[in-house]
Design a protein around this motif. Structure first.
Motif, mmCIF file in Angstrom:
data_model
loop_
_atom_site.group_PDB
_atom_site.id
_atom_site.type_symbol
_atom_site.label_atom_id
_atom_site.label_comp_id
_atom_site.label_asym_id
_atom_site.label_seq_id
_atom_site.Cartn_x
_atom_site.Cartn_y
_atom_site.Cartn_z
ATOM 1 N N LYS A 1 16.520 37.960 116.517
ATOM 2 C CA LYS A 1 17.891 38.506 116.212
ATOM 3 C C LYS A 1 18.415 37.686 115.176
ATOM 4 O O LYS A 1 19.625 38.062 114.878
ATOM 5 N N LEU A 2 17.970 36.378 114.629
ATOM 6 C CA LEU A 2 18.716 35.879 113.905
ATOM 7 C C LEU A 2 18.453 36.313 112.438
ATOM 8 O O LEU A 2 17.450 36.267 112.018
ATOM 9 N N GLU A 3 19.590 36.874 111.826
ATOM 10 C CA GLU A 3 19.431 37.371 110.515
ATOM 11 C C GLU A 3 19.966 36.069 109.666
ATOM 12 O O GLU A 3 20.846 35.406 109.506
ATOM 13 N N PRO B 1 24.485 24.811 102.420
ATOM 14 C CA PRO B 1 24.059 23.774 103.869
ATOM 15 C C PRO B 1 22.958 23.991 104.093
ATOM 16 O O PRO B 1 22.423 25.038 104.095
ATOM 17 N N SER B 2 22.823 22.994 105.187
ATOM 18 C CA SER B 2 21.493 23.106 105.873
ATOM 19 C C SER B 2 21.414 24.285 106.812
ATOM 20 O O SER B 2 22.373 24.522 107.387
ATOM 21 N N GLY B 3 20.273 25.124 106.719
ATOM 22 C CA GLY B 3 20.473 26.385 107.729
ATOM 23 C C GLY B 3 20.704 27.570 107.094
ATOM 24 O O GLY B 3 21.045 28.703 107.618
ATOM 25 N N SER B 4 21.279 27.452 105.623
ATOM 26 C CA SER B 4 21.685 28.423 104.934
ATOM 27 C C SER B 4 20.730 29.586 104.507
ATOM 28 O O SER B 4 20.845 30.433 103.910
ATOM 29 N N GLY B 5 19.424 29.169 104.762
ATOM 30 C CA GLY B 5 18.393 30.123 104.318
ATOM 31 C C GLY B 5 17.540 29.671 103.068
ATOM 32 O O GLY B 5 16.873 30.643 102.448
ATOM 33 N N LYS B 6 17.720 28.630 102.492
ATOM 34 C CA LYS B 6 17.317 28.243 101.209
ATOM 35 C C LYS B 6 15.858 28.075 101.191
ATOM 36 O O LYS B 6 14.915 28.975 100.663
ATOM 37 N N SER B 7 15.079 27.437 102.335
ATOM 38 C CA SER B 7 13.417 27.442 102.475
ATOM 39 C C SER B 7 13.307 28.790 102.882
ATOM 40 O O SER B 7 12.170 29.327 102.258
ATOM 41 N N THR B 8 13.925 29.607 103.528
ATOM 42 C CA THR B 8 13.374 30.882 104.092
ATOM 43 C C THR B 8 13.095 31.767 102.779
ATOM 44 O O THR B 8 12.155 32.691 102.456
ATOM 45 N N PHE B 9 14.239 31.676 101.766
ATOM 46 C CA PHE B 9 14.142 32.458 100.473
ATOM 47 C C PHE B 9 13.100 32.008 99.775
ATOM 48 O O PHE B 9 12.175 32.920 99.217
HETATM 49 P P1 ADP Z 1 17.748 25.769 104.705
HETATM 50 O O1 ADP Z 1 16.554 25.619 104.182
HETATM 51 O O2 ADP Z 1 18.914 26.332 103.998
HETATM 52 O O3 ADP Z 1 18.003 24.417 105.371
HETATM 53 P P2 ADP Z 1 16.144 27.655 106.625
HETATM 54 O O4 ADP Z 1 15.526 28.613 105.596
HETATM 55 O O5 ADP Z 1 15.089 26.350 106.798
HETATM 56 O O6 ADP Z 1 17.417 26.927 106.027
HETATM 57 O O7 ADP Z 1 16.708 28.119 107.886
HETATM 58 C C1 ADP Z 1 17.503 29.190 108.070
HETATM 59 C C2 ADP Z 1 17.694 29.472 109.505
HETATM 60 O O8 ADP Z 1 16.608 30.093 109.836
HETATM 61 C C3 ADP Z 1 17.815 28.346 110.547
HETATM 62 O O9 ADP Z 1 18.754 28.618 111.528
HETATM 63 C C4 ADP Z 1 16.539 28.189 110.961
HETATM 64 O O10 ADP Z 1 16.420 27.673 112.241
HETATM 65 C C5 ADP Z 1 15.847 29.725 111.090
HETATM 66 N N1 ADP Z 1 14.510 29.748 110.866
HETATM 67 C C6 ADP Z 1 13.707 29.109 109.603
HETATM 68 N N2 ADP Z 1 12.553 29.388 109.958
HETATM 69 C C7 ADP Z 1 12.176 29.892 111.062
HETATM 70 C C8 ADP Z 1 11.139 30.307 111.946
HETATM 71 N N3 ADP Z 1 10.121 30.470 111.464
HETATM 72 N N4 ADP Z 1 11.498 30.902 113.224
HETATM 73 C C9 ADP Z 1 12.847 31.162 113.548
HETATM 74 N N5 ADP Z 1 13.755 30.555 112.914
HETATM 75 C C10 ADP Z 1 13.638 30.174 111.816
#
Ligand code: ADP
Ligand code: MG
Length: 246
Positions: free
Chosen positions: A19-21, A41-49
Protein backbone atom coordinates in the motif's frame (compact mmCIF):
# COMPACT_ATOMS: atom_id res chain seq x y z
CA UNK A 1 18.66 21.25 -35.16
CA UNK A 2 21.05 19.05 -33.26
CA UNK A 3 19.39 15.85 -32.18
CA UNK A 4 20.14 15.08 -28.54
CA UNK A 5 20.59 11.42 -27.73
CA UNK A 6 18.22 10.50 -24.92
CA UNK A 7 19.79 7.74 -22.84
CA UNK A 8 17.09 7.39 -20.22
CA UNK A 9 13.42 8.16 -20.74
CA UNK A 10 11.14 7.86 -17.75
CA UNK A 11 7.46 8.72 -18.09
CA UNK A 12 4.88 8.69 -15.31
CA UNK A 13 6.78 6.14 -13.27
CA UNK A 14 4.96 4.82 -10.24
CA UNK A 15 6.24 2.34 -7.70
CA UNK A 16 4.42 0.99 -4.68
CA UNK A 17 5.40 -1.56 -2.09
CA UNK A 18 2.05 -2.99 -1.07
CA UNK A 19 0.00 0.00 0.00
CA UNK A 20 3.02 2.28 0.32
CA UNK A 21 3.25 4.53 -2.74
CA UNK A 22 6.91 5.47 -2.98
CA UNK A 23 7.14 6.92 -6.50
CA UNK A 24 3.90 8.66 -7.37
CA UNK A 25 4.59 10.20 -10.78
CA UNK A 26 8.14 10.63 -11.95
CA UNK A 27 9.06 11.71 -15.47
CA UNK A 28 12.60 12.45 -16.54
CA UNK A 29 14.71 12.38 -19.69
CA UNK A 30 18.46 12.09 -19.38
CA UNK A 31 20.72 12.95 -22.30
CA UNK A 32 23.91 11.24 -23.27
CA UNK A 33 26.79 12.64 -21.22
CA UNK A 34 24.52 14.31 -18.70
CA UNK A 35 25.29 14.12 -14.99
CA UNK A 36 22.11 14.24 -12.93
CA UNK A 37 22.35 14.52 -9.16
CA UNK A 38 19.29 13.35 -7.23
CA UNK A 39 18.72 15.05 -3.91
CA UNK A 40 15.99 14.45 -1.41
CA UNK A 41 15.28 13.53 2.18
CA UNK A 42 15.77 9.98 3.38
CA UNK A 43 12.81 7.85 2.35
CA UNK A 44 11.88 10.04 -0.61
CA UNK A 45 12.39 7.20 -3.08
CA UNK A 46 15.81 8.01 -4.56
CA UNK A 47 17.15 4.47 -4.26
CA UNK A 48 13.88 3.01 -5.47
CA UNK A 49 14.07 5.25 -8.54
CA UNK A 50 17.62 4.11 -9.37
CA UNK A 51 16.66 0.47 -8.81
CA UNK A 52 13.69 0.77 -11.16
CA UNK A 53 16.04 1.90 -13.95
CA UNK A 54 17.69 -1.52 -14.10
CA UNK A 55 14.69 -3.43 -12.83
CA UNK A 56 16.13 -4.34 -9.47
CA UNK A 57 12.64 -3.12 -8.62
CA UNK A 58 9.79 -3.65 -11.04
CA UNK A 59 7.82 -0.48 -11.77
CA UNK A 60 4.17 -0.52 -10.79
CA UNK A 61 3.18 1.77 -13.66
CA UNK A 62 4.73 4.02 -16.27
CA UNK A 63 7.44 3.65 -18.88
CA UNK A 64 11.22 3.40 -18.60
CA UNK A 65 13.36 3.25 -21.70
CA UNK A 66 17.10 2.90 -21.25
CA UNK A 67 19.35 2.91 -24.30
CA UNK A 68 16.36 2.09 -26.47
CA UNK A 69 15.38 -0.91 -24.33
CA UNK A 70 11.91 -0.76 -22.82
CA UNK A 71 12.71 -1.84 -19.26
CA UNK A 72 9.02 -1.80 -18.35
CA UNK A 73 8.13 -4.28 -21.10
CA UNK A 74 7.93 -7.64 -19.38
CA UNK A 75 9.44 -9.35 -22.43
CA UNK A 76 12.59 -7.22 -22.36
CA UNK A 77 15.91 -9.04 -22.04
CA UNK A 78 16.79 -7.45 -18.72
CA UNK A 79 20.32 -8.84 -18.77
CA UNK A 80 20.99 -6.89 -21.97
CA UNK A 81 19.72 -3.75 -20.24
CA UNK A 82 21.86 -4.34 -17.17
CA UNK A 83 25.02 -4.82 -19.24
CA UNK A 84 24.70 -1.19 -20.26
CA UNK A 85 24.10 0.10 -16.74
CA UNK A 86 26.81 0.11 -14.10
CA UNK A 87 25.71 0.51 -10.51
CA UNK A 88 27.67 1.53 -7.43
CA UNK A 89 26.10 1.23 -4.00
CA UNK A 90 26.78 2.67 -0.58
CA UNK A 91 28.15 -0.69 0.50
CA UNK A 92 30.66 -2.02 -1.91
CA UNK A 93 29.38 -5.58 -2.29
CA UNK A 94 32.79 -6.88 -3.39
CA UNK A 95 33.38 -10.60 -3.04
CA UNK A 96 35.74 -10.84 -0.05
CA UNK A 97 37.23 -14.20 -1.02
CA UNK A 98 38.23 -13.00 -4.49
CA UNK A 99 41.16 -10.71 -5.22
CA UNK A 100 40.55 -7.20 -6.47
CA UNK A 101 41.28 -8.10 -10.07
CA UNK A 102 39.17 -11.26 -9.88
CA UNK A 103 36.25 -9.17 -8.66
CA UNK A 104 36.57 -6.94 -11.71
CA UNK A 105 37.08 -9.75 -14.22
CA UNK A 106 34.17 -11.80 -12.95
CA UNK A 107 31.23 -10.38 -14.90
CA UNK A 108 32.89 -10.00 -18.32
CA UNK A 109 34.27 -13.54 -18.14
CA UNK A 110 31.13 -15.18 -16.71
CA UNK A 111 28.95 -13.46 -19.30
CA UNK A 112 31.43 -14.47 -22.02
CA UNK A 113 32.02 -10.90 -23.08
CA UNK A 114 35.79 -11.33 -22.93
CA UNK A 115 38.36 -14.05 -22.66
CA UNK A 116 40.21 -14.25 -19.35
CA UNK A 117 43.24 -12.58 -20.91
CA UNK A 118 41.18 -9.73 -22.34
CA UNK A 119 39.35 -9.28 -19.05
CA UNK A 120 42.61 -9.21 -17.10
CA UNK A 121 44.07 -6.56 -19.38
CA UNK A 122 40.90 -4.47 -19.31
CA UNK A 123 40.69 -4.81 -15.51
CA UNK A 124 44.26 -3.58 -15.10
CA UNK A 125 43.44 -0.55 -17.24
CA UNK A 126 40.40 0.15 -15.08
CA UNK A 127 42.38 -0.27 -11.88
CA UNK A 128 44.92 2.21 -13.20
CA UNK A 129 42.12 4.60 -13.99
CA UNK A 130 40.89 4.50 -10.38
CA UNK A 131 44.43 4.56 -8.96
CA UNK A 132 44.28 1.00 -7.63
CA UNK A 133 46.65 -0.90 -9.92
CA UNK A 134 49.04 -1.63 -7.04
CA UNK A 135 46.26 -3.51 -5.22
CA UNK A 136 45.23 -5.83 -8.05
CA UNK A 137 46.13 -8.95 -6.07
CA UNK A 138 44.95 -7.73 -2.67
CA UNK A 139 41.70 -8.95 -1.13
CA UNK A 140 38.84 -6.58 -0.28
CA UNK A 141 39.18 -7.01 3.52
CA UNK A 142 42.71 -5.59 3.23
CA UNK A 143 41.49 -2.35 1.67
CA UNK A 144 40.21 0.89 3.15
CA UNK A 145 36.64 1.95 2.46
CA UNK A 146 37.73 4.48 -0.15
CA UNK A 147 39.86 1.89 -1.90
CA UNK A 148 37.00 -0.63 -1.88
CA UNK A 149 34.67 1.90 -3.41
CA UNK A 150 37.18 2.74 -6.14
CA UNK A 151 37.43 -0.99 -6.93
CA UNK A 152 33.62 -1.18 -6.97
CA UNK A 153 33.58 1.62 -9.54
CA UNK A 154 36.17 -0.20 -11.66
CA UNK A 155 34.07 -3.35 -11.42
CA UNK A 156 30.97 -1.47 -12.55
CA UNK A 157 32.93 -0.17 -15.55
CA UNK A 158 34.18 -3.60 -16.59
CA UNK A 159 31.16 -4.33 -18.78
CA UNK A 160 31.63 -1.03 -20.66
CA UNK A 161 28.34 0.43 -19.49
CA UNK A 162 27.22 3.66 -21.02
CA UNK A 163 25.23 4.72 -18.00
CA UNK A 164 26.45 4.70 -14.41
CA UNK A 165 24.16 4.86 -11.38
CA UNK A 166 25.59 5.81 -7.99
CA UNK A 167 23.56 5.39 -4.82
CA UNK A 168 25.20 7.37 -2.02
CA UNK A 169 28.65 6.04 -2.94
CA UNK A 170 30.41 8.01 -0.21
CA UNK A 171 27.88 7.81 2.62
CA UNK A 172 29.52 4.85 4.33
CA UNK A 173 33.06 6.25 4.11
CA UNK A 174 35.17 7.94 6.73
CA UNK A 175 35.36 11.63 5.84
CA UNK A 176 38.99 11.52 4.78
CA UNK A 177 38.16 8.96 2.07
CA UNK A 178 35.26 10.76 0.46
CA UNK A 179 37.47 12.94 -1.74
CA UNK A 180 39.31 10.13 -3.51
CA UNK A 181 36.02 8.52 -4.55
CA UNK A 182 34.46 11.79 -5.69
CA UNK A 183 37.62 12.45 -7.71
CA UNK A 184 37.16 9.18 -9.63
CA UNK A 185 33.53 10.10 -10.26
CA UNK A 186 34.50 13.56 -11.50
CA UNK A 187 36.97 12.00 -13.91
CA UNK A 188 34.23 9.74 -15.26
CA UNK A 189 31.94 12.72 -15.72
CA UNK A 190 34.67 14.63 -17.55
CA UNK A 191 35.08 11.64 -19.84
CA UNK A 192 31.46 12.02 -20.93
CA UNK A 193 29.81 9.22 -18.96
CA UNK A 194 26.06 9.54 -18.49
CA UNK A 195 25.56 9.46 -14.73
CA UNK A 196 22.75 9.51 -12.19
CA UNK A 197 24.12 10.15 -8.73
CA UNK A 198 22.29 10.10 -5.42
CA UNK A 199 24.47 11.97 -2.96
CA UNK A 200 24.40 14.46 -0.14
CA UNK A 201 27.76 15.85 -1.29
CA UNK A 202 26.53 19.27 -2.28
CA UNK A 203 30.01 20.41 -3.35
CA UNK A 204 30.14 17.57 -5.86
CA UNK A 205 26.65 18.42 -7.09
CA UNK A 206 27.55 22.08 -7.52
CA UNK A 207 30.74 21.31 -9.41
CA UNK A 208 29.81 18.30 -11.53
CA UNK A 209 26.05 18.10 -12.05
CA UNK A 210 24.50 19.38 -15.23
CA UNK A 211 21.17 19.11 -13.50
CA UNK A 212 19.97 18.68 -9.96
CA UNK A 213 16.66 16.97 -9.33
CA UNK A 214 15.10 17.40 -5.90
CA UNK A 215 12.64 14.66 -4.97
CA UNK A 216 10.24 14.53 -2.07
CA UNK A 217 7.08 12.60 -1.31
CA UNK A 218 7.24 10.52 -4.48
CA UNK A 219 7.43 13.48 -6.87
CA UNK A 220 10.07 15.68 -8.45
CA UNK A 221 9.59 18.91 -6.53
CA UNK A 222 12.09 21.03 -8.40
CA UNK A 223 14.92 20.66 -10.88
CA UNK A 224 17.41 22.80 -12.72
CA UNK A 225 21.07 23.70 -12.95
CA UNK A 226 23.08 23.71 -9.70
CA UNK A 227 22.91 27.50 -9.84
CA UNK A 228 19.12 27.41 -10.00
CA UNK A 229 18.45 24.70 -7.44
CA UNK A 230 21.23 25.34 -4.93
CA UNK A 231 21.42 29.13 -5.07
CA UNK A 232 17.86 30.05 -5.93
CA UNK A 233 15.58 27.23 -4.84
CA UNK A 234 11.95 28.10 -5.41
CA UNK A 235 10.07 25.48 -3.44
CA UNK A 236 9.75 25.53 0.33
CA UNK A 237 10.64 21.84 0.61
CA UNK A 238 13.85 22.36 -1.35
CA UNK A 239 14.82 25.33 0.80
CA UNK A 240 14.10 23.37 3.95
CA UNK A 241 16.18 20.41 2.76
CA UNK A 242 19.13 22.57 1.69
CA UNK A 243 19.09 24.35 5.04
CA UNK A 244 19.60 20.98 6.69
CA UNK A 245 22.41 19.70 4.47
CA UNK A 246 24.35 22.86 3.63
P1 ADP B 1 15.68 6.97 -0.25
O1 ADP B 1 16.71 6.24 -1.07
O2 ADP B 1 15.30 8.28 -0.85
O3 ADP B 1 16.09 7.13 1.18
P2 ADP B 1 14.11 4.58 -0.65
O4 ADP B 1 13.86 4.49 -2.11
O5 ADP B 1 15.16 3.71 -0.08
O6 ADP B 1 14.35 6.10 -0.26
O7 ADP B 1 12.79 4.24 0.14
C1 ADP B 1 11.58 4.94 -0.07
C2 ADP B 1 10.50 4.28 0.75
O8 ADP B 1 10.23 2.99 0.24
C3 ADP B 1 10.84 4.09 2.22
O9 ADP B 1 9.69 4.33 2.98
C4 ADP B 1 11.25 2.65 2.28
O10 ADP B 1 11.00 2.11 3.56
C5 ADP B 1 10.35 2.00 1.25
N1 ADP B 1 10.91 0.81 0.64
C6 ADP B 1 12.06 0.76 -0.09
N2 ADP B 1 12.30 -0.49 -0.51
C7 ADP B 1 11.28 -1.26 -0.05
C8 ADP B 1 10.93 -2.65 -0.15
N3 ADP B 1 11.70 -3.49 -0.86
N4 ADP B 1 9.83 -3.06 0.47
C9 ADP B 1 9.04 -2.22 1.16
N5 ADP B 1 9.29 -0.90 1.30
C10 ADP B 1 10.41 -0.41 0.70
MG1 MG C 1 18.57 5.53 -0.58
Amino acid sequence: MEQKNIKVHVANLKKSFGKLEVLKDISMDIEEGEVVVLLGPSGSGKSTFLRCLNQLEVATDGTIIVDGFNVTDKHVDINKVRENIGMVFQHFNLFPHMSVIENIMLAPVELKKMTKEEAREKSMQLLTRVGMEAKADAYPPQLSGGQKQRVAIARALAMNPDIMLFDEPTSALDPEMVGEVLEVMKELARGGMTMVVVTHEIGFAREVANRIVFMDGGYIVEQGTPEEVLKNPKEARTIDFLNKVL
